[in-house]
Design an enzyme around this catalytic site. Structure first.
Site, PDB file in Angstrom:
ATOM      1  N   SER A   1       0.820  -1.200   0.000  1.00  0.00           N
ATOM      2  CA  SER A   1       0.000   0.000   0.000  1.00  0.00           C
ATOM      3  C   SER A   1       0.865   1.267   0.000  1.00  0.00           C
ATOM      4  CB  SER A   1      -0.955  -0.036   1.194  1.00  0.00           C
ATOM      5  OG  SER A   1      -1.907   0.983   1.122  1.00  0.00           O
TER       6      SER A   1
ATOM      7  N   ASP B   1      -8.835  -3.373  -5.629  1.00  0.00           N
ATOM      8  CA  ASP B   1      -8.720  -4.256  -4.465  1.00  0.00           C
ATOM      9  C   ASP B   1      -9.658  -3.846  -3.333  1.00  0.00           C
ATOM     10  OD1 ASP B   1      -7.550  -2.047  -3.210  1.00  0.00           O
ATOM     11  OD2 ASP B   1      -5.513  -2.776  -3.466  1.00  0.00           O
TER      12      ASP B   1
ATOM     13  N   HIS C   1      -7.567  -5.342  -0.410  1.00  0.00           N
ATOM     14  CA  HIS C   1      -6.379  -4.537  -0.138  1.00  0.00           C
ATOM     15  C   HIS C   1      -5.493  -5.113   0.961  1.00  0.00           C
ATOM     16  CE1 HIS C   1      -3.983  -0.946  -0.466  1.00  0.00           C
ATOM     17  NE2 HIS C   1      -4.102  -0.702   0.822  1.00  0.00           N
TER      18      HIS C   1
END
Length: 540
Positions: free
Chosen positions: A184, A391, A416
């Site tokens: 991320s 995601d 995610h």
């Protein structure tokens, strides 16, 4: 009673640390593996508040008992444009990231008491366990880098710590270059470091693997966060967590959040928008309702007006927390820096991004039946998302657009946070890290599968639904066909077909599915597989 409970919580946390440490004892260590450094995303590091006078440490993220109060008291901050640093409102404490287990403890399981029990608080745990099975060893070939996620991705203090970490990992591993695996926002941190400290990056890094990185922002998620705050867990677990409002007041002063806004100079295939159903009156007092739509640059005045009266009360004083234009200037400079980044010639970059999940892209407030009359209402409203593929947090379009020279970009169906626990991702990583020679790994029954193409289309008409699917993979494993010479030229693909049908149901449902599988001969350790399928459903 509260003090006693707090002591119990700390005792349980300490016990869990010991259990966690003991559970990671391993009988197999592979001395040939290169070191790996795991870098988390936003809110992915345990944070401790340290008393400046006594040195006493208190966990403030993530904690369970008195979580919301301690979060507001110790983590709320203000941005200093002179230094680019978010400064804690509590002047008697400072924030530290625990360094236990060579940095891995801070990014392993964030939940101190395993009450919440979801991916968002387990974080790198499953991946760490998997790496230990492959022969990685904590402190020799496996390390973690937690950081204060309130700060900018180009905050010098964080970058200096990362530089020191890279040197320490390099030394501890006996002078072997490092593979960084970021998740991320950690991808943005690594990209900033690579841009500003290219010489250090080139000296210590061998590979960089970015997972679910919001290279061009996470537009829908961040628009909602700036206006309404963010919840990291849903359902009953929120009772043990930080309130959405408290999180909002923190994030509104965090440059890292502004750096996740939609990139203004990126040519979006689908432009992210902020939409508002507005009720307006003209000069004659006539009212009308209309849908207003704002692209990223034009959304800024809306944020400014909506948050113009936002404030908190801290230590008896009212503090104004509007949309911060100074942070926006800083964030725009950060995005400009990242847009010019290049991967040094000897370093390999890989990109894994999540797919197949409805992902917020644009946000709409109000409705035709319930329009917004004043923009200052927006922080109290719930937005309706317009979704794209991704995601669940980062759109595919953003995550794929790294702007770098990549060895490979692979889309994996996954959300995610959950993508860090995905078996498919583990197989890909094992292949890229060249850990396949682990004696506990048998490619005959646990292939590394690299997807190369995926396409699905559904057509619906009255009483009929037709879905077509095409998917391709490369399977990496031992070559079972050892023949050479002319036989290699004459080998032909294997072709198989499958047909399934079903008739029945209360409303007379008829379903048919047909699939063809083509397996190409093994070549240079890879075997190509192609699946073509179609399903037809008809109901009376």
């Amino acid at each position: 009673m509260a003090v006693l409970l707090d002591d119990i919580v700390k005792s349980v946390e300490h016990l869990l640390k010991l259990i966690s440490k003991n559970s990671k004892e391993q009988s197999y260590v592979d001395p040939t593996l290169d070191p790996v450094l795991l870098v988390p995303g936003i809110a992915g590091s345990i944070l401790n508040a340290v008393d400046n006078k006594t040195g006493k440490k208190e966990r403030v993220w993530v904690r369970i008992l008195a979580a919301d109060h301690e979060f507001r008291d110790k983590l709320w901050s203000r941005f200093d444009p002179a230094t680019g640093r978010s400064v804690t409102l509590d002047t008697d404490t400072h924030i530290e990231v625990p360094q236990d287990r060579y940095g891995l403890y801070a990014i392993d399981m964030l939940d101190p008491d395993m009450v919440i029990g979801s991916d968002c608080v387990y974080y790198f745990h499953d991946m760490i366990v998997e790496f230990l099975k492959w022969g990685y060893q904590e402190g020799t070939t496996l390390f973690g880098f937690g950081y204060d996620f309130r700060q900018s991705n180009r905050y010098q203090g964080t970058l200096e710590r990362l530089a020191s970490k890279l040197e320490a990992v390099y030394t501890a591993s006996g002078g072997r270059k490092i593979t960084i695996i970021s998740h991320s926002m950690g991808g943005l941190l690594v990209k900033c470091f690579m841009s500003l400290h290219t010489d250090i990056f080139e000296k210590y890094v061998k590979n960089w693997i970015a997972i679910a990185a919001p290279f061009r922002g996470a537009p829908g998620y961040i628009t909602s966060t700036l206006l309404n705050g963010a919840s990291f867990v849903e359902g009953w677990e929120q009772n043990f967590f930080i309130s959405k409002w408290s999180m909002h007041q923190l994030l509104i002063e965090c440059p890292s959040i502004y750096e996740l806004m939609a990139c203004l100079d990126f040519k979006w295939e689908h432009i992210p928008r902020l939409e508002i159903w507005r009720q307006k009156c003209d000069g004659d007092g006539n009212s009308r309702i209309m849908l207003e739509s704002y692209p990223p640059a034009e959304s800024i005045p809306i944020f400014m007006e909506a948050l113009s009266v936002n404030k908190v009360t801290y230590d008896g004083a009212d503090i104004s927390l509007p949309f911060n234009t100074e942070i926006l200037k800083w964030a725009n400079a950060t995005r400009k820096l990242m847009s010019c980044a290049e991967v040094p010639g000897q370093i390999k970059f890989y990109n894994i991004y999540g797919t197949n999940y409805k992902t917020p892209h644009s946000v709409c407030y109000g409705s035709q039946d319930a329009p917004v009359s004043e923009l200052q209402q927006l922080p109290t409203l719930v937005g309706n998302y317009i979704y794209v593929d991704g995601d669940g947090t980062v759109p595919v379009e953003s995550s794929k657009a790294d702007g770098l020279r990549a060895e490979a970009r692979v889309g994996v169906p996954g959300d995610h946070r959950g993508i860090l626990c995905d078996r498919h991702v583990f197989r890909i990583l094992k292949h890229w890290l060249k850990a396949d020679h682990d004696p506990f790994y048998n490619p005959l029954n646990d292939y590394v599968i690299l997807p190369t193409a995926f396409d699905i289309e559904t057509i619906r008409t009255k009483g009929l639904e037709v879905t077509s699917l095409k998917e391709e993979w490369e399977i990496v494993g031992e070559d079972q066909d050892q023949d050479h010479g002319e036989d290699m030229v004459e080998r032909k693909p294997l072709v198989g077909s499958i047909s399934v049908s079903r008739v029945g149901g209360d409303k007379y449902l008829q379903e048919e599915a047909h699939a063809t599988v083509i397996v190409e001969p093994q070549n240079e350790g890879k075997k190509r597989v192609e699946l073509n399928a179609v399903s037809i459903s008809a109901s009376a």
